[in-house]
Each structure stands twice: as structure tokens, then as C-alpha cells.
Design an enzyme around this catalytic site. Structure first.
Site, PDB file in Angstrom:
ATOM      1  N   PHE A 135      21.303   1.377  11.437  1.00  0.00           N
ATOM      2  CA  PHE A 135      21.673   1.142  12.832  1.00  0.00           C
ATOM      3  C   PHE A 135      20.768   1.890  13.794  1.00  0.00           C
ATOM      4  CE2 PHE A 135      24.835   4.579  11.664  1.00  0.00           C
ATOM      5  CZ  PHE A 135      24.281   5.596  12.423  1.00  0.00           C
TER       6      PHE A 135
ATOM      7  N   GLU B 116      -6.518  -3.874  -5.738  1.00  0.00           N
ATOM      8  CA  GLU B 116      -6.391  -3.098  -6.982  1.00  0.00           C
ATOM      9  C   GLU B 116      -5.705  -3.902  -8.084  1.00  0.00           C
ATOM     10  OE1 GLU B 116      -7.440  -0.161  -7.837  1.00  0.00           O
ATOM     11  OE2 GLU B 116      -7.824   1.005  -6.027  1.00  0.00           O
TER      12      GLU B 116
ATOM     13  N   HIS C  36      14.449   5.887   0.515  1.00  0.00           N
ATOM     14  CA  HIS C  36      13.749   7.155   0.747  1.00  0.00           C
ATOM     15  C   HIS C  36      12.621   7.368  -0.255  1.00  0.00           C
ATOM     16  CE1 HIS C  36      17.640   8.091   2.829  1.00  0.00           C
ATOM     17  NE2 HIS C  36      16.749   8.443   3.734  1.00  0.00           N
TER      18      HIS C  36
ATOM     19  N   LYS D 221       0.874  -1.187   0.000  1.00  0.00           N
ATOM     20  CA  LYS D 221       0.000   0.000   0.000  1.00  0.00           C
ATOM     21  C   LYS D 221       0.905   1.229   0.000  1.00  0.00           C
ATOM     22  CE  LYS D 221      -4.424   1.251   0.333  1.00  0.00           C
ATOM     23  NZ  LYS D 221      -5.167   0.931   1.559  1.00  0.00           N
ATOM     24  N   HIS D 222       0.739   2.092  -0.973  1.00  0.00           N
ATOM     25  CA  HIS D 222       1.546   3.305  -1.076  1.00  0.00           C
ATOM     26  C   HIS D 222       3.042   2.984  -1.053  1.00  0.00           C
ATOM     27  CE1 HIS D 222      -2.088   5.620  -0.915  1.00  0.00           C
ATOM     28  NE2 HIS D 222      -2.380   5.218   0.310  1.00  0.00           N
TER      29      HIS D 222
ATOM     30  N   ASN E 259      12.530   5.590   8.040  1.00  0.00           N
ATOM     31  CA  ASN E 259      13.160   4.570   8.867  1.00  0.00           C
ATOM     32  C   ASN E 259      12.280   3.327   8.902  1.00  0.00           C
ATOM     33  OD1 ASN E 259      15.556   5.923   9.863  1.00  0.00           O
ATOM     34  ND2 ASN E 259      14.168   7.274  11.011  1.00  0.00           N
TER      35      ASN E 259
END
Length: 538
Positions: A487, A342, A538, A289-290, A432
Site C-alpha cells: 500500500f 549471459e 525482500h 538483472k541482479h 519497495n
């Protein structure tokens, strides 16, 4: 200093009296040539294209008649001649250009139909270096670019799909082509040669092991214009670059409505994640999802793996993307369609499974023909203002790491198996990232938080909610293991995981405070393993 323009206005309508046809892909060639000949257009051609036209019984002049020079060097040199390029580049309303054409007997060419040697296909086929180089087209791009530059007088067609619009435009304008039509063809032509050169330069960089060439080019072919992008006010298009890596760009859509921008982005994330799991070892399912997993599990069957993946976060799974690492079977399909989904993407699907999915008319089913190789090299690209960030694909695989036990207690065999599983999943969770796992299934996932402690707490909270939905006395994080994509800078993130019930931890290590984190693990009897490899996403 820039070249000065003479500002000679381009005519709107240019009659097409002479056409040069030189194509590698001969799809639709004879129909086009026949229509042009019937319209009174003189046909000029080269090599195999000329032979094909002549064999169809059509009159055609060989380009050597224009150049008064034979094709030489295995056809490498045939159109690279002033009689051709003067005919393409001459500005006919410029007195100096017109005089030069008359002086040298250069006859104008009004239409060029050209497509290129199949460099991209030959490169993908794994051919040897010499064969790939031989399929770098030179004369074709030169003609295309010359024609496109002089679109004031010349029309350039590079795609067989434009043959029908070309003939329609000629019929509408009684044998002429409009300036607007010629401009659009020129724009497409320059885009085609740009993508072609991008493929060549990219291959050279790979062949010479140049990670970051001074000039970096990317090219792609438009597959479809999408209804919108991430949001309705954003336009979007889907392009493919010819890479044969199994995934959403290469998959066949067996059924369902058009994929959206977000569907494609999420489906790519789902299939890349499930590709981490060897189909020969176990069935695996990822629910996304996303672009983040909300449940991942292995099992003895896809049905079993799906049920366990769904149990991790059944609320978030609603409206998600499901990826499987084996041929989708009927049993798994029946389970998956019970929850609003979907997209389903799989290496393949049985007829029975496809029929079950077909009952949900809006549910898209994609078959990719294989799984992406998690160890394969490649690049990823992200746009930033004024430029691009280019990096190698994260092809580090936890199975290849030298895992180091850093605590007094070593993980049990069962814990180690779950640690490896959890770290495999964490690679595909936005940073994270915190992933709790138990018995080969995720039981809590925390993603994309600014604080690792928050990710740990969110994952634990989701596990608590899932336990409530399932009627369990306690969350499945009790007795689980936990993976962190990077870490722990301090012991607080670890302590949060311990509070949730984790008994073993896997993380890259490398913090200035590693010793404090290890001491905290030892104080609580927790096993900890360092991978030495980070998986930021990211």
C-alpha cells in the site's frame, strides 16, 4: 551424559578381506564385484544384489549364512541382525569387542557398498501413500550409519561414482584403505542418510499438512562446485533437492560456459517471473538483472515481446538474463543475441534457435522442459545467524483476486488489463516495488528502495532515459498504469506516479491513510483498484 570414548587409536591402513554389497541401484555393481573378487575379497550380499552377482558367475555368500536367519517380511528384515551390525560396529582393537566377536562367531566386515530404496523418486512420481512408505529404507541407512560411525575399521561406499576411486585406492595400498579415505567416505555417507531422512520428514509434513514441524530438515545433492559465490572471495556450491519444479535446477544446459552463482540466482528469478504468463494466451519475455526485472512484455511472438521488454531499460539489459515462456524460435534468438546476454532460459528451443545461440560460445542456453506453476505450493528458505527463516512460496496470482475499484472513476478495459499485467510483474520486483506498464509491457520499474516515493521516481526517471534512447518525444509512462507491491502509506507516492503520467493505479490497500490516497486519486481523475494482497519481496 555423553558416552565416554576409550580413545583407541584408529589404524591408518585396514585390509579389505570381506565386503558386504547390498544396493538398489545396481549401476556398476558387477564390474565392482568382479574387481573385488579378483583382489581376493570375499563377497557377502543380500536379495537381488546377491542374485545379480551370482548370475555374473561370481562367488557370493548370502547374508543369511552370516545371520543363520532367513530374510523375512518381504525383505524388510535381512541385515538387521547382530551378526551384521556386530561385524560393522566392533572396535577390533578393543579387547572387550574382540572377545564378544569371537564368542558369538561374528566375522568382521571391512567394506560396505550400499545405496538406498528410491524414496525421493517414488515420492516425485506421485505414487500412493502406501507405496511411498514402502520405499522408506530402514536396513540400508542402519548399515550405512553403523559403517560410517566405525570408519576406524570399515569403509562405506554409498555412491556408484565412488566405485572407481575405491578400486584405485585399493590398488595403490595393495588391498588396504587409508584412514583419510575411510573418513571421507563416512562423511559422504552421513550426508546421504541425512538428506534421505530430510526428504522423508519433509514428505510426512506435507502429507499431514504440518506447515511448521518441530524439527525441520533440508537435504540436497551437490551438482557442482562453483568458481566462487556472489563475489570472488566467497566459495559456493550448487545443490539440488530433487524438486521437479521446472527451472534452473532441472534444466538442460545446451551450450555456453559454466553458470555462476549469480547466473543461477538471476535465472531462477527470471524463469519464475515469466512462469506467471500463460503461454497459451500470449508470448512473454522477462529480462532480469541482479534478480530484478529491467523489462517484461507480452506480445504476439517472442520476438515482439523481447523488443518491447528491451525497450523498457536497454541499458540495464546489457549482460542480463532472458527468460521466455514459449519454445525459443529462431526469430527471437536472432533478436536476443544482438545484445550481450549471459543466459537464455526457455521451456524448449528449436534446432535453428539453438544453432543461432551457439554462435555466441559463452552465452548459456537452458531448456527447462516446462514452466513453473505460479500457483503451486512450496517453501522458500533464508539463512540468518543461528537459524533459518522458512515460509510458503508466494503463490498468490492476481487472476484469482477479487479486485475492488475504490475511486469514482473505474479503469477502462485497457487500463484494467495493464493493471493486472503490472501487478503480476510487481510480485517479482524487490520491495519497495513500483511498476509502470502500458499495452502489456513495462515502461518503468523501480525496485528495492527504502522509500516507495523513491521507487516511483526512479521508475519514472528510467522511463525518461529509455524515451531519450528511443528518440521519443515523451516517456511511455505518459498514459501508463502503475502497480505498487504494497500500500501507499501516504499520497506522495501516488502523486509521484501521477506526475509521471499514470492514469490508473493497482495496489493492495490497507493503509491507515487509504482514504487520503483515494481522495488524491479522485482529485486527479485517476482510477484505483485494491487487490487486498501484498507482494513484498525482500
Amino acid at each position: 551424559m555423553a558416552v565416554a570414548a576409550k580413545n583407541i587409536p584408529a589404524p591408518d591402513l585396514v585390509p579389505v578381506r570381506r565386503a558386504l554389497l547390498s544396493v538398489f541401484d545396481k549401476t556398476g555393481l558387477i564390474d565392482l564385484a568382479s574387481a573385488l573378487a579378483a583382489a581376493g575379497v570375499e563377497l557377502v550380499s543380500t536379495g537381488g544384489t546377491a542374485r545379480a552377482i551370482a548370475e555374473a558367475g561370481l562367488a557370493v555368500r548370502d547374508v543369511s549364512e552370516l545371520t543363520q536367519f532367513p530374510e523375512i517380511m518381504d525383505g524388510r528384515v535381512k541385515t538387521l541382525h547382530p551378526a551384521v551390525h556386530g561385524a560393522l560396529l566392533g572396535v577390533r582393537d578393543d579387547p572387550e569387542h574382540a572377545a564378544a566377536m569371537r564368542k558369538h562367531g561374528i566375522e568382521p566386515i571391512d567394506l560396505v557398498v550400499s545405496n538406498l530404496y528410491p524414496f525421493e523418486e517414488v515420492r516425485r512420481s506421485g505414487s500412493d501413500y502406501a507405496s511411498i512408505v514402502e520405499n522408506i529404507d530402514i536396513g540400508g541407512p542402519a548399515m550405512i550409519r553403523a559403517s560410517a560411525k566405525n570408519h576406524a575399521y570399515v569403509a562405506i561406499v554409498t555412491d556408484p561414482s565412488d566405485y572407481a576411486p575405491l578400486l584405485n585406492a585399493l590398488e595403490m595400498n595393495i588391498g588396504s584403505l587409508s584412514l583419510d579415505f575411510r573418513k571421507r567416505l563416512a562423511a559422504k555417507a552421513f550426508a546421504r542418510t541425512a538428506a534421505y531422512d530430510a526428504a522423508i520428514s519433509g514428505w510426512f509434513a506435507e502429507a499431514l499438512d504440518i506447515e511448521h514441524p518441530t524439527w525441520r530438515a533440508f537435504g540436497g545433492r551437490l551438482v557442482e562446485v562453483m568458481r566462487y559465490g556472489e563475489n570472488p572471495h566467497q566459495s559456493a556450491g550448487f545443490y539440488v533437492n530433487g524438486d521437479r519444479r521446472p527451472g534452473v535446477a532441472t534444466a538442460r544446459q545446451l551450450q555456453g560456459k559454466q553458470l555462476s552463482y549469480n547466473n543461477i540466482n538471476d535465472t531462477d528469478a527470471a524463469f519464475e517471473l515469466v512462469g506467471e504468463f500463460d503461454a497459451g494466451r500470449s508470448a512473454a519475455v522477462a529480462i532480469i538483472k541482479h534478480a530484478n526485472p529491467c523489462g517484461v512484455a507480452e506480445g504476439t511472438s517472442l520476438k515482439a515481446a523481447y523488443a518491447r521488454a528491451l525497450a523498457c531499460d536497454p541499458v540495464s539489459a546489457f549482460g542480463g538474463i532472458v527468460a521466455v515462456n514459449r519454445t525459443l524460435d529462431a526469430e527471437a534468438a536472432e533478436e536476443i543475441v544482438r545484445t550481450f546476454t549471459e543466459v537464455i532460459i526457455a521451456p524448449d528451443a528449436t534446432k535453428e534457435a539453438a544453432a543461432i545461440v551457439a554462435a555466441k560460445k559463452n552465452l548459456r542456453l537452458l531448456v527447462a522442459g516446462g514452466l513453473p506453476d505460479p500457483r503451486a505450493s512450496g517453501i522458500t528458505v533464508k539463512s540468518v545467524a543461528g537459524g533459518m527463516l522458512v515460509q510458503g512460496r508466494d503463490n498468490a496470482v492476481v487472476d484469482d483476486f477479487e479486485l475492488k475499484v475504490v475511486t469514482r472513476r473505474a479503469p477502462t478495459a485497457a487500463e484494467m488489463a495493464d493493471l493486472v499485467f503490472a501487478f503480476r510483474v510487481a510480485k517479482h520486483v524487490k520491495s519497495n516495488a513500483i511498476v509502470y506498464a502500458r499495452d502489456g509491457a513495462t515502461v518503468g520499474i523501480g525496485a528495492g528502495q527504502m522509500s516507495r516515493v523513491d521507487s516511483s521516481r526512479i521508475a519514472a526517471r528510467k522511463a525518461l532515459d529509455a524515451a531519450g534512447s528511443a528518440g521519443l518525444a515523451e516517456p511511455l509512462t505518459k498514459g501508463s498504469v502503475v502497480a505498487s507491491d504494497a500500500f501507499f502509506p501516504f499520497a506522495d507516492g501516488l502523486l509521484s506516479a501521477i506526475e509521471a503520467g499514470a492514469t490508473a493505479v493497482i495496489q493492495p490497500g490497507g493503509s491507515m491513510n487509504d482514504m487520503d490516497v483515494i481522495a488524491a486519486a479522485d482529485d486527479h481523475g485517476i482510477a484505483m483498484v485494491f487487490t487486498g494482497v501484498r507482494h513484498f519481496r525482500h
